[in-house]
Design an enzyme around this catalytic site. Structure first.
Site, short mmCIF file in Angstrom:
data_model
loop_
_atom_site.label_atom_id
_atom_site.label_comp_id
_atom_site.label_asym_id
_atom_site.label_seq_id
_atom_site.Cartn_x
_atom_site.Cartn_y
_atom_site.Cartn_z
N THR A 260 94.53 6.51 15.39
CA THR A 260 94.10 6.70 14.00
C THR A 260 94.15 5.33 13.33
O THR A 260 95.23 4.77 13.11
CB THR A 260 95.06 7.67 13.27
OG1 THR A 260 95.13 8.88 14.03
CG2 THR A 260 94.55 7.97 11.88
N LYS B 210 101.46 5.28 7.54
CA LYS B 210 100.36 4.37 7.91
C LYS B 210 99.01 5.03 7.59
O LYS B 210 98.13 4.43 6.99
CB LYS B 210 100.48 4.05 9.40
CG LYS B 210 99.40 3.22 10.02
CD LYS B 210 98.39 4.00 10.85
CE LYS B 210 98.90 4.80 12.01
NZ LYS B 210 97.89 5.53 12.77
N LYS C 248 89.19 11.91 10.35
CA LYS C 248 90.59 12.03 10.81
C LYS C 248 91.55 11.73 9.66
O LYS C 248 92.54 12.44 9.45
CB LYS C 248 90.81 11.08 11.99
CG LYS C 248 92.24 10.86 12.39
CD LYS C 248 92.93 12.10 12.92
CE LYS C 248 94.41 11.87 13.09
NZ LYS C 248 95.14 13.07 13.46
P1 NAP Z 1 104.00 6.29 19.57
O1 NAP Z 1 104.64 7.32 20.42
O2 NAP Z 1 104.80 5.57 18.57
O3 NAP Z 1 103.28 5.24 20.57
C1 NAP Z 1 102.70 4.06 20.07
C2 NAP Z 1 102.14 3.24 21.21
O4 NAP Z 1 101.63 2.01 20.67
C3 NAP Z 1 103.18 2.86 22.26
O5 NAP Z 1 102.53 2.76 23.51
C4 NAP Z 1 103.62 1.46 21.78
O6 NAP Z 1 104.15 0.67 22.80
C5 NAP Z 1 102.28 0.92 21.33
N1 NAP Z 1 102.39 -0.22 20.41
C6 NAP Z 1 102.73 -0.21 19.11
N2 NAP Z 1 102.69 -1.46 18.60
C7 NAP Z 1 102.31 -2.27 19.62
C8 NAP Z 1 102.06 -3.66 19.72
N3 NAP Z 1 102.18 -4.48 18.67
N4 NAP Z 1 101.69 -4.15 20.91
C9 NAP Z 1 101.55 -3.34 21.98
N5 NAP Z 1 101.74 -2.01 21.96
C10 NAP Z 1 102.12 -1.48 20.78
O7 NAP Z 1 102.77 6.89 18.74
P2 NAP Z 1 101.86 8.17 19.08
O8 NAP Z 1 102.46 9.36 18.39
O9 NAP Z 1 101.54 8.22 20.52
O10 NAP Z 1 100.55 7.79 18.21
C11 NAP Z 1 99.57 6.90 18.70
C12 NAP Z 1 98.36 6.99 17.79
O11 NAP Z 1 97.89 8.35 17.78
C13 NAP Z 1 98.61 6.61 16.33
O12 NAP Z 1 97.48 5.95 15.81
C14 NAP Z 1 98.80 7.95 15.66
O13 NAP Z 1 98.49 7.87 14.27
C15 NAP Z 1 97.82 8.81 16.43
N6 NAP Z 1 98.11 10.25 16.46
C16 NAP Z 1 99.39 10.70 16.66
C17 NAP Z 1 99.62 12.07 16.67
C18 NAP Z 1 101.02 12.62 16.84
O14 NAP Z 1 101.24 13.78 16.46
N7 NAP Z 1 101.96 11.88 17.39
C19 NAP Z 1 98.57 12.97 16.51
C20 NAP Z 1 97.28 12.48 16.36
C21 NAP Z 1 97.06 11.11 16.33
P3 NAP Z 1 105.74 0.69 23.11
O15 NAP Z 1 105.96 1.90 23.97
O16 NAP Z 1 105.99 -0.59 23.80
O17 NAP Z 1 106.44 0.78 21.77
#
Ligand code: NAP
Length: 298
Positions: free
Chosen positions: A91, A235, A167
């Protein structure tokens, strides 16, 4: 088909596994070390650039800044396998998507915006709703790959920004629903109505939608395990605010939920589910409750 995957967080790891389970060859990169047994069948690669040596690459990093750092600043578009299509499922902001589209065009690569609706458990069961937008040939190149990830792919046209705006609008409206339920609880608990009974009433009458069903359960149980982390929700509210500011509009309900989530994150709840915002409202400890109290005092 050779597939790259960047970002094995809560969502990305589940999606990468579903691609493997559908028979695809997936080479994935994550910033921090990921245990191989948590993603069986996925080939973990040392450099993000390795994931761009593929027919298609998915990116599920947290935000604009992470994508800029990992992909743009590192020159991955320039060194990518020719003909690659990049599917960004994160997102991210509407403005950044426009920049990404342009840069992929310049590099001769396909670009598809494909943000998703659904939490990590939904991703794990391959039941996401995917909002897809991009040029017809880019979508055609990766459409089959979306099937094992999704219940439905919503095709929103050739302009990738449409998928991201849709989204952000969805998340903004879920935040409003969470806050709306919390404020309903404040009124009804003040006269002794149990919140379980109040939720049964609203779900059975006026508010039977999925967001109300799902988040009323968390508010009722006071269970705030993510889910969707409050810091990521904040965010998204900031991205929605930026998108509305860019078109010269101020959206008052969006301002309110962004402020409420900001308070939740400042209070140290960034890693909890975003429905923690409701708990703060019910307890009178977030900005909405306190600013109303303040205005009554003034
Ligand atoms: P998450 O579990 O916090 O995972 C974030 C990912 O991004 C991890 O692989 C993290 O790596 C990586 N990352 C963050 N900053 C980084 C950087 N500076 N350099 C390299 N890697 C970096 O988040 P998530 O829940 O999977 O969400 C991911 C995306 O999907 C977001 O945009 C979120 O808004 C969207 N989303 C989430 C959901 C939900 O319910 N969770 C639903 C729909 C959409 P590390 O493992 O090294 O920290």
């Amino acid at each position: 088909m050779q597939i790259g995957f960047i970002g094995l967080g809560s969502m990305g790891s589940a999606m990468a596994l579903n691609l493997v389970n559908a028979g695809h060859d997936v080479r994935a990169w994550n910033r921090s070390k990921v245990a191989q047994d948590s993603v069986p069948g996925v080939t973990l690669v040392e450099f993000a650039a390795d994931a761009f040596q593929a027919d298609a690459v998915f990116t599920m990093l947290s935000d604009d800044a992470a994508i800029r750092e990992v992909i743009l600043d590192a020159g991955l578009l320039e060194s990518a396998q020719p003909g690659l299509t990049h599917v960004v499922t994160s997102t991210i902001s509407v403005a950044f998507v426009r920049e990404l589209e342009l840069l992929h065009d310049e590099a001769g690569l396909g670009y598809v915006s494909a943000p998703v609706l659904g939490r990590p458990n939904v991703a794990a069961s391959g039941q996401l709703n995917i909002l897809a937008a991009g040029k017809a040939d880019a979508i055609a190149a990766i459409e089959l790959l979306l099937a094992p990830l999704s219940k439905k792919v919503w095709k929103l046209g050739e302009n990738p920004a449409r998928a991201n705006a849709a989204k952000l609008a969805c998340n903004m409206m879920i935040a409003m629903a969470i806050e709306a339920m919390a404020e309903g609880v404040v009124l009804t608990e003040s006269v002794g109505l149990d919140r379980a009974d109040f939720f049964e009433l609203i779900l059975g009458t006026l508010f039977s939608g999925r967001a109300y069903e799902s988040y009323s359960a968390q508010i009722r149980e006071r269970s705030f395990e993510p889910g969707f982390k409050a810091k990521l929700a904040l965010k998204d509210m900031r991205l929605a605010t930026k998108a509305s500011n860019d078109i010269g509009r101020m959206l008052p309900m969006l301002e309110a939920v962004r402020e409420g989530l900001g308070k939740a994150v400042s209070a140290g709840h960034g890693e909890k589910d975003w429905s923690i915002m409701a708990d703060m409202t019910v307890r009178g400890s977030n900005s909405l409750a306190s600013s109303e109290n303040n205005s009554e005092k003034n």
